[in-house]
Design a protein around this motif. Structure first.
Motif, PDB file in Angstrom:
ATOM      1  N   GLU A  92     -12.860  43.870  66.425  1.00 59.41           N
ATOM      2  CA  GLU A  92     -12.851  44.238  65.014  1.00 59.41           C
ATOM      3  C   GLU A  92     -12.567  45.729  64.990  1.00 59.41           C
ATOM      4  O   GLU A  92     -13.285  46.518  65.618  1.00 59.41           O
ATOM      5  CB  GLU A  92     -14.203  43.918  64.368  1.00 59.41           C
ATOM      6  N   ARG A  96     -12.815  54.436  59.033  1.00 61.57           N
ATOM      7  CA  ARG A  96     -13.701  55.016  58.015  1.00 61.57           C
ATOM      8  C   ARG A  96     -13.106  56.314  57.494  1.00 61.57           C
ATOM      9  O   ARG A  96     -12.777  57.204  58.280  1.00 61.57           O
ATOM     10  CB  ARG A  96     -15.076  55.309  58.628  1.00 61.57           C
ATOM     11  N   ALA A 100     -20.339  55.653  55.517  1.00 62.19           N
ATOM     12  CA  ALA A 100     -21.007  54.546  54.804  1.00 62.19           C
ATOM     13  C   ALA A 100     -21.479  53.524  55.834  1.00 62.19           C
ATOM     14  O   ALA A 100     -21.156  53.630  57.023  1.00 62.19           O
ATOM     15  CB  ALA A 100     -20.056  53.891  53.802  1.00 62.19           C
ATOM     16  N   SER A 102     -22.765  51.077  58.544  1.00 59.59           N
ATOM     17  CA  SER A 102     -23.425  51.209  59.853  1.00 59.59           C
ATOM     18  C   SER A 102     -23.274  52.607  60.433  1.00 59.59           C
ATOM     19  O   SER A 102     -24.096  53.034  61.240  1.00 59.59           O
ATOM     20  CB  SER A 102     -22.910  50.146  60.828  1.00 59.59           C
ATOM     21  N   LEU A 103     -22.231  53.339  60.042  1.00 54.97           N
ATOM     22  CA  LEU A 103     -22.084  54.721  60.541  1.00 54.97           C
ATOM     23  C   LEU A 103     -23.192  55.600  59.962  1.00 54.97           C
ATOM     24  O   LEU A 103     -23.808  56.398  60.677  1.00 54.97           O
ATOM     25  CB  LEU A 103     -20.706  55.298  60.184  1.00 54.97           C
ATOM     26  N   PHE A 123     -15.313  47.074  67.597  1.00 56.67           N
ATOM     27  CA  PHE A 123     -16.461  46.192  67.795  1.00 56.67           C
ATOM     28  C   PHE A 123     -15.953  44.946  68.517  1.00 56.67           C
ATOM     29  O   PHE A 123     -14.832  44.497  68.267  1.00 56.67           O
ATOM     30  CB  PHE A 123     -17.086  45.805  66.447  1.00 56.67           C
ATOM     31  N   ASP A 131     -21.594  41.181  67.122  1.00 56.87           N
ATOM     32  CA  ASP A 131     -20.423  42.085  67.100  1.00 56.87           C
ATOM     33  C   ASP A 131     -20.783  43.517  67.512  1.00 56.87           C
ATOM     34  O   ASP A 131     -20.720  44.453  66.702  1.00 56.87           O
ATOM     35  CB  ASP A 131     -19.777  42.124  65.692  1.00 56.87           C
ATOM     36  N   ASP A 177     -13.899  52.477  53.742  1.00 52.35           N
ATOM     37  CA  ASP A 177     -13.704  51.986  55.109  1.00 52.35           C
ATOM     38  C   ASP A 177     -13.200  50.554  55.055  1.00 52.35           C
ATOM     39  O   ASP A 177     -13.173  49.937  53.984  1.00 52.35           O
ATOM     40  CB  ASP A 177     -14.988  52.106  55.957  1.00 52.35           C
ATOM     41  N   PHE A 178     -12.756  50.040  56.191  1.00 51.15           N
ATOM     42  CA  PHE A 178     -12.280  48.646  56.233  1.00 51.15           C
ATOM     43  C   PHE A 178     -12.202  48.176  57.674  1.00 51.15           C
ATOM     44  O   PHE A 178     -12.203  48.970  58.605  1.00 51.15           O
ATOM     45  CB  PHE A 178     -10.921  48.486  55.542  1.00 51.15           C
ATOM     46  N   GLY A 200     -13.997  42.700  53.518  1.00 51.30           N
ATOM     47  CA  GLY A 200     -13.909  43.522  54.734  1.00 51.30           C
ATOM     48  C   GLY A 200     -13.495  44.952  54.469  1.00 51.30           C
ATOM     49  O   GLY A 200     -13.046  45.643  55.388  1.00 51.30           O
ATOM     50  N   ARG A 202     -14.712  48.623  52.107  1.00 49.85           N
ATOM     51  CA  ARG A 202     -15.581  49.250  51.104  1.00 49.85           C
ATOM     52  C   ARG A 202     -14.661  49.920  50.103  1.00 49.85           C
ATOM     53  O   ARG A 202     -13.838  50.764  50.470  1.00 49.85           O
ATOM     54  CB  ARG A 202     -16.553  50.257  51.728  1.00 49.85           C
TER      55      ARG A 202
HETATM   56  P1  TMP Z   1     -20.065  48.607  58.816  1.00 46.65           P
HETATM   57  O1  TMP Z   1     -20.284  49.913  58.143  1.00 46.65           O
HETATM   58  O2  TMP Z   1     -21.112  47.589  58.512  1.00 46.65           O
HETATM   59  O3  TMP Z   1     -19.834  48.770  60.291  1.00 46.65           O
HETATM   60  O4  TMP Z   1     -18.710  48.002  58.207  1.00 46.65           O
HETATM   61  C1  TMP Z   1     -17.507  48.714  58.243  1.00 46.65           C
HETATM   62  C2  TMP Z   1     -16.442  47.940  57.488  1.00 46.65           C
HETATM   63  O5  TMP Z   1     -16.148  46.719  58.127  1.00 46.65           O
HETATM   64  C3  TMP Z   1     -16.853  47.567  56.071  1.00 46.65           C
HETATM   65  O6  TMP Z   1     -15.758  47.834  55.202  1.00 46.65           O
HETATM   66  C4  TMP Z   1     -17.134  46.105  56.097  1.00 46.65           C
HETATM   67  C5  TMP Z   1     -16.350  45.610  57.271  1.00 46.65           C
HETATM   68  N1  TMP Z   1     -17.060  44.568  57.999  1.00 46.65           N
HETATM   69  C6  TMP Z   1     -16.511  43.316  58.121  1.00 46.65           C
HETATM   70  O7  TMP Z   1     -15.427  43.053  57.600  1.00 46.65           O
HETATM   71  N2  TMP Z   1     -17.179  42.376  58.838  1.00 46.65           N
HETATM   72  C7  TMP Z   1     -18.373  42.617  59.419  1.00 46.65           C
HETATM   73  O8  TMP Z   1     -18.929  41.724  60.054  1.00 46.65           O
HETATM   74  C8  TMP Z   1     -18.940  43.928  59.286  1.00 46.65           C
HETATM   75  C9  TMP Z   1     -20.260  44.251  59.914  1.00 46.65           C
HETATM   76  C10 TMP Z   1     -18.249  44.864  58.577  1.00 46.65           C
END
Ligand code: TMP
Length: 237
Positions: A92, A96, A100, A102-103, A123, A131, A177-178, A200, A202
């Motif tokens: 994945e 970013r 936002a 998880s960061l 990831f 993941d 982010d995406f 997927g 933000r």
């Molecule tokens: P995160 O900040 O949770 O790591 O997510 C970063 C970006 O990735 C956010 O735009 C959402 C997307 N995302 C997914 O598409 N699938 C996932 O399982 C996760 C955790 C995040």
């Protein structure tokens, strides 16, 4: 040859894949099911499948026009998208533009904080492990991607970020982010795959900063459907 939808070959959290009468193509069906936190939280976002199919189709077409090879072939119906059959690279790829998610959590930073330069993270796609974040050298060491493939993925990802930042900005939305996924066809040719939708990405409304993406579901912020509809309206007209 007229494409016919055949048997189900895979069911994921948000989509189902169906075989077709052509071995090079599959149908990607968009569900309304929504999950978060590695499927610990489950729910439904009414008509999400229809909206994500529509939004993804518009974005894939835009990226194709800008020379990014995608698995998109055509939108067949409300929830069905015809795509090239690819095997997904188990990474994945997250970009970013602002802090936002998880960061913010990982580094104890405030959401919405600016970044001097965009951040790219990898990831490993493995639900059982949740993941986990990995390094590039880890991806090479375990042969999840070859060096040339990883270089292509990074080059395309930076270009996609520039294109999509401008695309969303022109439509009144900030791309925070995406997440991207890539896949390879039977000949080893790489394509951008999966979907590009509020699931997927933000997406924050410019001016108000209102969240218009899956964080509304993840964080119980309400107005989930309305926010997907707003994105759909802004992107698809
Ligand atoms: P995160 O900040 O949770 O790591 O997510 C970063 C970006 O990735 C956010 O735009 C959402 C997307 N995302 C997914 O598409 N699938 C996932 O399982 C996760 C955790 C995040």
């Amino acid at each position: 040859m007229k494409i016919e939808k055949k048997e189900k070959i895979y069911e994921g959290k948000a989509k189902i894949l169906y075989a077709t009468n052509d071995p090079n193509y599959v149908v990607q069906y968009f569900k309304d099911d929504a999950t978060a936190f590695n499927a610990q939280k489950k729910g439904t976002i009414v008509n999400k499948g229809i909206m994500n199919n529509k939004i993804s189709a518009v974005i894939f077409k835009f990226l194709e026009k800008n020379k990014i090879p995608t698995h998109f072939v055509e939108k067949l119906s409300d929830r069905d998208m015809l795509v090239r059959k690819v095997s997904i690279v188990p990474l994945e790829v997250v970009v970013r533009n602002k802090v936002a998610g998880s960061l913010a959590k990982r580094l104890g930073m405030t959401e919405g904080q600016a970044l001097k330069t965009p951040v790219l993270e990898f990831f490993y796609k493995d639900d059982a492990l949740g993941d986990p974040m990995i390094s590039e050298s880890c991806a090479l060491a375990f042969e999840w991607a070859k060096e040339a493939e990883l270089n292509k993925i990074k080059t395309w990802t930076w270009k996609i970020n520039s294109l999509l930042q401008k695309f969303f900005d022109e439509r009144g939305v900030e791309l925070i982010d995406f997440k991207l996924e890539f896949g390879k066809d039977a000949k080893g040719k790489m394509y951008l795959a999966d979907e590009i939708s509020p699931d997927g990405c933000r997406l924050w409304e410019k001016g108000t900063g209102e969240k218009l993406d899956k964080d509304r579901f993840r964080r119980d912020l309400g107005k989930v459907e309305e926010s997907y509809e707003k994105v759909c309206q802004l992107i698809c007209g």
